[in-house]
Design an enzyme around this catalytic site. Structure first.
Site, mmCIF file in Angstrom:
data_model
loop_
_atom_site.group_PDB
_atom_site.id
_atom_site.type_symbol
_atom_site.label_atom_id
_atom_site.label_comp_id
_atom_site.label_asym_id
_atom_site.label_seq_id
_atom_site.Cartn_x
_atom_site.Cartn_y
_atom_site.Cartn_z
ATOM 1 N N TYR A 32 1.004 -1.278 0.462
ATOM 2 C CA TYR A 32 0.323 0.323 -0.670
ATOM 3 C C TYR A 32 0.707 0.996 0.032
ATOM 4 C CZ TYR A 32 1.074 0.938 5.052
ATOM 5 O OH TYR A 32 1.276 1.578 6.440
ATOM 6 N N LYS A 149 6.168 -2.021 1.926
ATOM 7 C CA LYS A 149 5.766 -1.645 2.666
ATOM 8 C C LYS A 149 4.339 -2.774 2.113
ATOM 9 C CE LYS A 149 3.408 2.803 3.063
ATOM 10 N NZ LYS A 149 3.133 3.320 4.893
ATOM 11 N N GLU A 182 12.967 2.485 13.270
ATOM 12 C CA GLU A 182 12.254 3.536 13.146
ATOM 13 C C GLU A 182 11.604 3.380 14.087
ATOM 14 O OE1 GLU A 182 10.355 2.211 9.203
ATOM 15 O OE2 GLU A 182 9.738 0.494 10.091
ATOM 16 N N LEU A 206 11.136 0.876 6.957
ATOM 17 C CA LEU A 206 10.831 1.591 5.485
ATOM 18 C C LEU A 206 11.360 3.014 4.721
ATOM 19 C CD1 LEU A 206 8.411 0.885 3.540
ATOM 20 C CD2 LEU A 206 7.204 2.900 4.583
HETATM 21 N N1 PLP Z 1 8.160 3.869 8.370
HETATM 22 C C1 PLP Z 1 6.661 2.979 8.905
HETATM 23 C C2 PLP Z 1 6.974 1.806 9.563
HETATM 24 C C3 PLP Z 1 5.942 3.765 8.299
HETATM 25 O O1 PLP Z 1 4.438 2.897 8.057
HETATM 26 C C4 PLP Z 1 5.449 4.693 7.383
HETATM 27 C C5 PLP Z 1 4.311 5.317 7.553
HETATM 28 O O2 PLP Z 1 3.899 4.552 7.206
HETATM 29 C C6 PLP Z 1 7.069 5.327 8.354
HETATM 30 C C7 PLP Z 1 8.004 4.745 8.257
HETATM 31 C C8 PLP Z 1 7.202 6.970 6.681
HETATM 32 O O3 PLP Z 1 6.985 6.854 5.813
HETATM 33 P P1 PLP Z 1 6.860 7.812 4.484
HETATM 34 O O4 PLP Z 1 7.695 8.993 5.130
HETATM 35 O O5 PLP Z 1 6.465 7.578 3.019
HETATM 36 O O6 PLP Z 1 4.626 7.870 4.606
#
Ligand code: PLP
Length: 285
Positions: A32, A149, A182, A206
């Protein structure tokens, strides 16, 4: 209730139905994206699409959509849902099979689902207007492919809930080497002695689009030094500032970790500089 997209049709979300045999439902077998959009203008559309393509290829979902179909879908969702502050949720599962078998089914069409949800207005780069978070910390117990993701988010859900039950808005996660990975739904940045630090990309986190855009902006601007390197939890505890980033939140200052103030416990100057830069440049990606 808004207008969603499911397998080629736009319809009221309460009318969107999938089979319980959908592999997204049975296995979390899908990927997603969430693309933010403010007053009809999307942020980071191109890198979001690139990450989606990598995700589809990483888990072997063949989707024969043309280049133009995703922007068309997103613009239609914005049109249909009032073009305020929206998160555009885009979801592709491997599809619906007739049996519940772990192996990839042959000749099923992927399920494509999308809808728009309201998100908070973007943060204003002003210390007095910031909405800082307090967070928990926990050992990262998720799978070894966190760079994808995936819709299989149980590990993230449990980590997020852990923080929530302690009155916190997020949970910072660390690996077996006591290094920050993270947060359950955000990337993490730390500031020490004027340098912005964030852990390097690998399978443990991610590749956040906000992270990518912020690093790019900071480097192009050049005033604040940036380093991608391993960060221990002791360094997090001794940081001057901690931030979490995500598409729907942008850059959020964290002023308390496990009940202990970060630095002087106030929203920091470097956060202010970073959010100012982000606010000014986010529509250029
Ligand atoms: N890490 C995780 C586990 C996430 O679910 C998300 C966003 O949903 C992020 C980092 C941040 O990603 P982004 O900046 O692409 O929203």
């Amino acid at each position: 209730m808004g207008i969603a997209f499911l397998n080629g049709s736009f319809l009221p979300i309460e009318q969107a139905k999938i089979s319980p045999m959908d592999r997204g439902f049975l296995f979390g077998d899908g990927i997603y994206e969430v693309v933010p959009s403010y007053q009809g203008k999307m942020v980071g559309f191109k890198p979001h699409m690139e990450r989606m393509k990598h995700g589809l290829s990483a888990i072997g979902i063949p989707l024969d959509w043309s280049q133009q179909q995703w922007p068309d879908l997103c613009h239609r969702l914005i049109e249909e849902n009032g073009s305020g502050n929206l998160g555009l949720y885009l979801h592709i599962s491997r599809g619906t099979d007739s049996s519940r078998s772990h192996g990839f089914p042959k000749a099923v069409d992927p399920t494509v689902f999308a809808y728009a949800f309201e998100i908070a207005p973007p943060p204003i780069a002003d210390k007095a207007m910031a909405k800082p978070y307090s967070v928990s910390t926990a050992r990262d117990m998720r799978w070894e492919r966190r760079h994808i993701k995936s819709t299989a988010l149980l590990g993230n859900v449990l980590h997020f809930q852990y923080g929530l039950e302690r009155g916190h808005g997020e949970t910072l996660l660390y690996n077996a080497d006591n290094e920050l990975t993270e947060a359950s739904a955000c990337n993490v940045f730390v500031v020490k002695n004027g340098t912005v630090l964030t852990p390097p990309l690998d399978h443990q986190k991610l590749p956040g689009i906000t992270r990518f855009m912020l690093l790019d902006m900071l480097r192009k601007d050049g005033r604040i030094p940036v380093e991608e390197r391993a960060i221990t939890m002791d360094e997090v505890a001794g940081a001057d500032e901690v931030w979490i980033t995500s598409s729907s939140k942008e850059i959020v200052p964290v002023t308390e970790v496990d009940g202990v103030p970060v630095g002087n416990g106030q929203v920091g100057d470097i956060w202010l500089a970073a959010q100012t830069l982000y606010s000014a440049n986010k529509f250029n990606y």
